[in-house]
Design a protein around this motif. Structure first.
Motif, PDB file in Angstrom:
ATOM      1  N   CYS A  48     -25.072 -32.500  -5.914  1.00  0.00           N
ATOM      2  CA  CYS A  48     -26.423 -32.652  -5.367  1.00  0.00           C
ATOM      3  C   CYS A  48     -26.599 -31.726  -4.166  1.00  0.00           C
ATOM      4  CB  CYS A  48     -26.633 -34.104  -4.953  1.00  0.00           C
ATOM      5  SG  CYS A  48     -28.220 -34.437  -4.191  1.00  0.00           S
ATOM      6  N   ALA A  49     -27.687 -31.002  -4.166  1.00  0.00           N
ATOM      7  CA  ALA A  49     -27.957 -30.049  -3.088  1.00  0.00           C
ATOM      8  C   ALA A  49     -28.064 -30.723  -1.722  1.00  0.00           C
ATOM      9  CB  ALA A  49     -29.233 -29.279  -3.396  1.00  0.00           C
ATOM     10  N   ALA A  50     -28.406 -32.005  -1.688  1.00  0.00           N
ATOM     11  CA  ALA A  50     -28.578 -32.715  -0.421  1.00  0.00           C
ATOM     12  C   ALA A  50     -27.245 -33.158   0.202  1.00  0.00           C
ATOM     13  CB  ALA A  50     -29.470 -33.933  -0.621  1.00  0.00           C
ATOM     14  N   LEU A  51     -26.161 -33.069  -0.551  1.00  0.00           N
ATOM     15  CA  LEU A  51     -24.858 -33.502  -0.047  1.00  0.00           C
ATOM     16  C   LEU A  51     -24.168 -32.371   0.705  1.00  0.00           C
ATOM     17  CD1 LEU A  51     -23.449 -35.397  -3.174  1.00  0.00           C
ATOM     18  CD2 LEU A  51     -24.558 -36.394  -1.156  1.00  0.00           C
ATOM     19  N   THR A  52     -23.439 -32.736   1.747  1.00  0.00           N
ATOM     20  CA  THR A  52     -22.602 -31.758   2.433  1.00  0.00           C
ATOM     21  C   THR A  52     -21.386 -31.467   1.566  1.00  0.00           C
ATOM     22  OG1 THR A  52     -21.238 -33.403   3.566  1.00  0.00           O
ATOM     23  CG2 THR A  52     -23.292 -32.719   4.683  1.00  0.00           C
ATOM     24  N   ALA A  53     -20.667 -30.432   1.906  1.00  0.00           N
ATOM     25  CA  ALA A  53     -19.449 -30.096   1.159  1.00  0.00           C
ATOM     26  C   ALA A  53     -18.460 -31.258   1.180  1.00  0.00           C
ATOM     27  CB  ALA A  53     -18.813 -28.836   1.721  1.00  0.00           C
ATOM     28  N   GLY A  54     -18.321 -31.909   2.320  1.00  0.00           N
ATOM     29  CA  GLY A  54     -17.410 -33.049   2.434  1.00  0.00           C
ATOM     30  C   GLY A  54     -17.855 -34.222   1.580  1.00  0.00           C
ATOM     31  N   GLU A  55     -19.150 -34.489   1.564  1.00  0.00           N
ATOM     32  CA  GLU A  55     -19.679 -35.586   0.740  1.00  0.00           C
ATOM     33  C   GLU A  55     -19.479 -35.296  -0.740  1.00  0.00           C
ATOM     34  OE1 GLU A  55     -23.241 -37.174   3.680  1.00  0.00           O
ATOM     35  OE2 GLU A  55     -23.646 -35.486   2.338  1.00  0.00           O
ATOM     36  N   LYS A  56     -19.665 -34.033  -1.124  1.00  0.00           N
ATOM     37  CA  LYS A  56     -19.436 -33.659  -2.520  1.00  0.00           C
ATOM     38  C   LYS A  56     -17.978 -33.888  -2.900  1.00  0.00           C
ATOM     39  CE  LYS A  56     -23.092 -30.199  -2.746  1.00  0.00           C
ATOM     40  NZ  LYS A  56     -23.435 -28.787  -2.902  1.00  0.00           N
ATOM     41  N   THR A  57     -17.091 -33.502  -2.015  1.00  0.00           N
ATOM     42  CA  THR A  57     -15.656 -33.695  -2.263  1.00  0.00           C
ATOM     43  C   THR A  57     -15.326 -35.176  -2.401  1.00  0.00           C
ATOM     44  OG1 THR A  57     -15.091 -31.657  -1.103  1.00  0.00           O
ATOM     45  CG2 THR A  57     -13.340 -33.290  -1.328  1.00  0.00           C
ATOM     46  N   GLN A  58     -15.825 -35.994  -1.498  1.00  0.00           N
ATOM     47  CA  GLN A  58     -15.569 -37.438  -1.549  1.00  0.00           C
ATOM     48  C   GLN A  58     -16.145 -38.059  -2.817  1.00  0.00           C
ATOM     49  OE1 GLN A  58     -17.261 -38.798   2.155  1.00  0.00           O
ATOM     50  NE2 GLN A  58     -15.327 -38.560   3.253  1.00  0.00           N
ATOM     51  N   PHE A  59     -17.360 -37.691  -3.160  1.00  0.00           N
ATOM     52  CA  PHE A  59     -18.022 -38.213  -4.357  1.00  0.00           C
ATOM     53  C   PHE A  59     -17.199 -37.879  -5.595  1.00  0.00           C
ATOM     54  CE2 PHE A  59     -20.894 -37.823  -7.948  1.00  0.00           C
ATOM     55  CZ  PHE A  59     -21.735 -38.913  -7.820  1.00  0.00           C
ATOM     56  N   ASN A  60     -16.854 -36.596  -5.733  1.00  0.00           N
ATOM     57  CA  ASN A  60     -16.118 -36.162  -6.918  1.00  0.00           C
ATOM     58  C   ASN A  60     -14.720 -36.760  -6.985  1.00  0.00           C
ATOM     59  OD1 ASN A  60     -18.148 -34.571  -8.212  1.00  0.00           O
ATOM     60  ND2 ASN A  60     -17.893 -33.079  -6.578  1.00  0.00           N
ATOM     61  N   GLN A  61     -14.078 -36.927  -5.850  1.00  0.00           N
ATOM     62  CA  GLN A  61     -12.741 -37.546  -5.816  1.00  0.00           C
ATOM     63  C   GLN A  61     -12.828 -39.014  -6.230  1.00  0.00           C
ATOM     64  OE1 GLN A  61      -9.788 -36.110  -5.490  1.00  0.00           O
ATOM     65  NE2 GLN A  61      -8.795 -38.070  -5.842  1.00  0.00           N
ATOM     66  N   ALA A  62     -13.830 -39.713  -5.738  1.00  0.00           N
ATOM     67  CA  ALA A  62     -13.996 -41.121  -6.109  1.00  0.00           C
ATOM     68  C   ALA A  62     -14.242 -41.266  -7.612  1.00  0.00           C
ATOM     69  CB  ALA A  62     -15.146 -41.748  -5.326  1.00  0.00           C
ATOM     70  N   LEU A  63     -15.080 -40.402  -8.170  1.00  0.00           N
ATOM     71  CA  LEU A  63     -15.323 -40.448  -9.619  1.00  0.00           C
ATOM     72  C   LEU A  63     -14.045 -40.148 -10.396  1.00  0.00           C
ATOM     73  CD1 LEU A  63     -18.785 -38.818 -10.384  1.00  0.00           C
ATOM     74  CD2 LEU A  63     -18.114 -41.200 -10.571  1.00  0.00           C
ATOM     75  N   LYS A  64     -13.281 -39.154  -9.948  1.00  0.00           N
ATOM     76  CA  LYS A  64     -12.038 -38.814 -10.633  1.00  0.00           C
ATOM     77  C   LYS A  64     -11.055 -39.974 -10.594  1.00  0.00           C
ATOM     78  CE  LYS A  64      -8.176 -35.576 -10.703  1.00  0.00           C
ATOM     79  NZ  LYS A  64      -7.343 -36.603 -11.263  1.00  0.00           N
ATOM     80  N   GLU A  65     -10.926 -40.614  -9.441  1.00  0.00           N
ATOM     81  CA  GLU A  65     -10.011 -41.752  -9.323  1.00  0.00           C
ATOM     82  C   GLU A  65     -10.432 -42.889 -10.242  1.00  0.00           C
ATOM     83  OE1 GLU A  65      -9.724 -42.799  -5.179  1.00  0.00           O
ATOM     84  OE2 GLU A  65      -8.851 -40.848  -4.669  1.00  0.00           O
ATOM     85  N   PHE A  66     -11.727 -43.166 -10.293  1.00  0.00           N
ATOM     86  CA  PHE A  66     -12.214 -44.235 -11.161  1.00  0.00           C
ATOM     87  C   PHE A  66     -11.975 -43.879 -12.624  1.00  0.00           C
ATOM     88  CE2 PHE A  66     -15.757 -46.632 -13.258  1.00  0.00           C
ATOM     89  CZ  PHE A  66     -15.152 -47.872 -13.118  1.00  0.00           C
TER      90      PHE A  66
END
Length: 84
Positions: free
Chosen positions: A57-75
């Motif tokens: 999402c364009a509204a997310l910071t690089a850190g938020e994108k990383t956290q989001f994608n990591q959480a999805l990968k873990e799940f």
């Protein structure tokens, strides 16, 4: 992957997948069969698949994108043992 427009409608776009998870969860609670477990896993996988583009999402910071994608990968990595 191109940035996704992340307006207020994303929740409604994902509603069918959330409904499927709810139905599958209720079915699994009622009958903890292998078939119902697999249906629950499949419904979560469909949700994750549809949710993944929002990690860019364009509204997310690089850190938020990383956290989001990591959480999805873990799940997603935990899905095989969901009903164990």
């Amino acid at each position: 992957m191109n940035p996704v427009t992340c307006g207020a409608t994303w929740a409604s776009i994902l509603q069918p997948e959330l409904n499927a998870i709810s139905t599958a969860m209720n079915n699994y609670i009622s009958d903890q069969s292998v078939a119902n477990c697999n249906a629950l896993k499949n419904s979560y996988q469909a949700y994750i698949t549809k949710l993944k583009p929002y990690g860019n999402c364009a509204a997310l910071t690089a850190g938020e994108k990383t956290q989001f994608n990591q959480a999805l990968k873990e799940f997603e990595d935990d899905l095989p043992t969901l009903c164990d």
